[in-house]
Design an enzyme around this catalytic site. Structure first.
Site, PDB file in Angstrom:
ATOM      1  N   HIS A 342      -3.120 -15.728  -2.734  1.00 29.79           N
ATOM      2  CA  HIS A 342      -2.234 -14.861  -1.959  1.00 29.79           C
ATOM      3  C   HIS A 342      -1.795 -15.637  -0.726  1.00 29.79           C
ATOM      4  CE1 HIS A 342      -0.884 -11.514   0.519  1.00 29.79           C
ATOM      5  NE2 HIS A 342      -1.010 -10.696  -0.500  1.00 29.79           N
ATOM      6  N   HIS A 385      -9.637  -9.461   5.925  1.00 32.60           N
ATOM      7  CA  HIS A 385      -9.176 -10.357   6.981  1.00 32.60           C
ATOM      8  C   HIS A 385      -9.777  -9.963   8.325  1.00 32.60           C
ATOM      9  CE1 HIS A 385      -5.401 -12.292   9.063  1.00 32.60           C
ATOM     10  NE2 HIS A 385      -6.394 -13.163   8.936  1.00 32.60           N
ATOM     11  N   GLU A 391      -2.495  -6.821  14.805  1.00 33.25           N
ATOM     12  CA  GLU A 391      -1.583  -6.428  13.733  1.00 33.25           C
ATOM     13  C   GLU A 391      -1.263  -4.934  13.825  1.00 33.25           C
ATOM     14  OE1 GLU A 391      -2.937  -7.594   9.881  1.00 33.25           O
ATOM     15  OE2 GLU A 391      -3.697  -9.537  10.570  1.00 33.25           O
ATOM     16  N   HIS A 415      -4.700  -2.861  13.674  1.00 39.90           N
ATOM     17  CA  HIS A 415      -5.936  -3.614  13.473  1.00 39.90           C
ATOM     18  C   HIS A 415      -5.984  -4.651  14.582  1.00 39.90           C
ATOM     19  CE1 HIS A 415      -5.256  -2.366   9.061  1.00 39.90           C
ATOM     20  NE2 HIS A 415      -6.064  -1.507   9.660  1.00 39.90           N
ATOM     21  N   HIS A 421     -10.257  -5.762   8.434  1.00 43.78           N
ATOM     22  CA  HIS A 421      -9.392  -4.825   7.731  1.00 43.78           C
ATOM     23  C   HIS A 421      -9.095  -5.396   6.350  1.00 43.78           C
ATOM     24  CE1 HIS A 421      -6.882  -7.658  10.036  1.00 43.78           C
ATOM     25  NE2 HIS A 421      -6.031  -7.602   9.026  1.00 43.78           N
TER      26      HIS A 421
END
Length: 489
Positions: A342, A385, A391, A415, A421
């Site tokens: 990803h 993460h 974020e 977050h 998260h």
């Protein structure tokens, strides 16, 4: 030369040669009936005609020139500030950078207006409502935070326009120091009537989520719909007309302007292409307002209001590279992994406001648009993460792939720096067992992120007064279970 069509409407062309030789603006004049011939229409038809035929020039950060077709030759030839301007106009420069900035970052425009903007009564304090830059009014909260859709008051009980409907959710930094950001929610149900706003503190990146915005600026008009964004840069006066219950998000940056991100090894093309950013064309009204027109300034985090007896949207012509602009998110050219793993979400960056540290953003605007997922042997949703950045996420429409339940259009999540998260339990189990075939991801969805290198504080309105905080958010991860088996690799 024929005009280009943009989003089904005529856009202004960048004509070569003297601006006084624009073929009489024949094509603009032909379409100008939509913009100016509206006085005989009903209110509904008048609104529709104001939004039909709006014209734009394309290009990010370009040097543009524009005249209202009713006054051909309004731009002075060969100089910025002649002794007498055409049509008896006043020349006024709007500077978006220091005079001595290097050319690539030097931002300014020249406006030719009926009266200069200095003609107003003294500014007086105006109630800010829920607009603030006080990041210490409540104690810090490092938890994962999520908000239900922010409520839009009903018009008969509580009329709110764009300014009175501004609510600060979180932020960091200080406008006087010219370094920081703020995230605002706007909810409104009525248009700004005989009043406008300009931001002395920084730039607004506006993300409408529900309802169209017809934004009148000193440079012209823009229609901004959900799935589009617009940027109103520091000092630009604007007024917002709405057509019902309206909601959206704002990223405000102090001390920097938004730029296109560097593409590096991606090459010359990709992500948000410069040609897809649209700038309004000149439009003016020579309108007296005997009852008083209110000019609102956001200055050092506070609101101030001044009165004048004429419309500030009296710019007949302008030229320069410091303008408002808009962008449709469907134009974004998505880059994604085609082999395995990803990719980091930085590949979805639309605009960035750089900090003084190379490679570190004061704020990035990132989107998660519809795309193909084809990675092999890969957990395809966003990974778990912990980030040295903050974020903030919002949802314009659809269902975000990592949390299909709970994260709703018109809501938000935060977050914070180093707060863990990632996908909820249901998403993890489904993605871990899914048959890996090419699939469309986020179809019918548009989520976005404001990412910042600053540690964001949440306001009292965000944590308490709004009454939209989802206090059960943490429970979406509680069903995650251990799959560890030391005997099975």
């Amino acid at each position: 030369m024929m005009p280009e069509t943009v989003n089904g409407t005529l856009s202004a062309c960048h004509w070569p040669g003297s601006v006084n030789q624009l073929a009489g603006f024949a094509w603009q004049a032909a379409s100008a009936r939509y913009l100016f011939g509206i006085c005989v229409c009903s209110n509904k038809r008048r609104t529709r005609r104001r939004m039909t035929g709006l014209q734009y020039m394309s290009g990010f950060g370009n040097e543009h020139v524009s005249e209202d077709p009713r006054c051909p030759g309004a731009l002075p030839e060969g100089q910025n500030n002649p002794q007498v301007c055409p049509y008896g106009l006043y020349a006024e420069q709007l500077s978006g950078s220091a005079f001595t900035c290097p050319r690539p970052t030097n931002k300014r425009s020249w406006l030719y207006r009926i009266l200069p903007s200095v003609c107003h009564k003294p500014f007086k304090p105006l109630k800010e409502g829920h607009l603030t830059h006080d990041w210490d009014e409540v104690e810090p909260d490092p938890n994962q935070l999520r908000w239900k859709p922010f409520e839009i008051p009903k018009a008969p009980q509580n009329k709110l326009d764009f300014v009175s409907g501004l609510h600060t959710l979180c932020g960091a930094g200080e406008p006087r120091g010219r370094n920081g950001i703020a995230v605002h929610i706007f909810v409104c149900n009525t248009s700004m009537l005989d009043r406008c706003l300009y931001n002395s503190d920084g730039d607004f990146l506006i993300v409408p989520q529900q309802g169209k915005l017809l934004i009148t600026t000193e440079f012209g008009k823009m229609l901004v719909e959900p799935n589009e964004i617009c940027i109103i840069q520091q000092g630009m006066r604007f007024s917002v007309e709405v057509f019902g219950e309206t909601r959206g998000y704002i990223l405000e940056v102090y001390g920097a302007h938004f730029e296109l991100p560097d593409l590096g090894p991606i090459g010359a093309n990709g992500l948000a292409n410069p040609r897809d950013f649209l700038v309004p064309v000149a439009w003016y009204e020579d309108r007296q307002v005997p009852g008083g027109y209110t000019v609102i300034s956001k200055y050092q985090g506070k609101l101030f209001a001044a009165q004048q007896d004429f419309s500030p949207f009296n710019v007949v012509a302008w030229h320069g590279n410091y303008t408002p602009y808009k962008y449709h998110l469907e134009k974004f050219m998505v880059i994604n992994s085609v082999a395995f793993d990803h990719a980091d979400p930085s590949i979805f960056t639309v605009l960035t406001a750089k900090s003084t540290r190379p490679g570190v953003a004061l704020a990035d605007f990132v989107i998660f648009p519809p795309r193909w997922g084809v990675a092999n042997n890969t957990f395809r949703p966003p990974y778990y993460h912990r980030n040295c950045m903050s974020e903030f996420m919002g949802l314009i429409k659809g269902h975000y792939e990592a949390k299909e339940e709970g994260f709703q259009p018109g809501g938000a999540s935060l977050h914070s720096m180093m707060t863990p998260h990632g996908p909820d339990a249901d998403c993890f189990e489904k993605a871990s067992k899914a048959k890996l075939e090419p699939e469309r991801v986020a179809e019918g969805t548009m989520a976005f992120m404001f990412e910042s290198s600053l540690s964001l504080a949440v306001t009292k309105w965000g944590l308490q007064t709004s009454n939209r905080l989802d206090k059960n958010y943490y429970k979406c991860w509680e069903p995650l279970k251990s799959h560890f088996n030391p005997k099975c690799k």
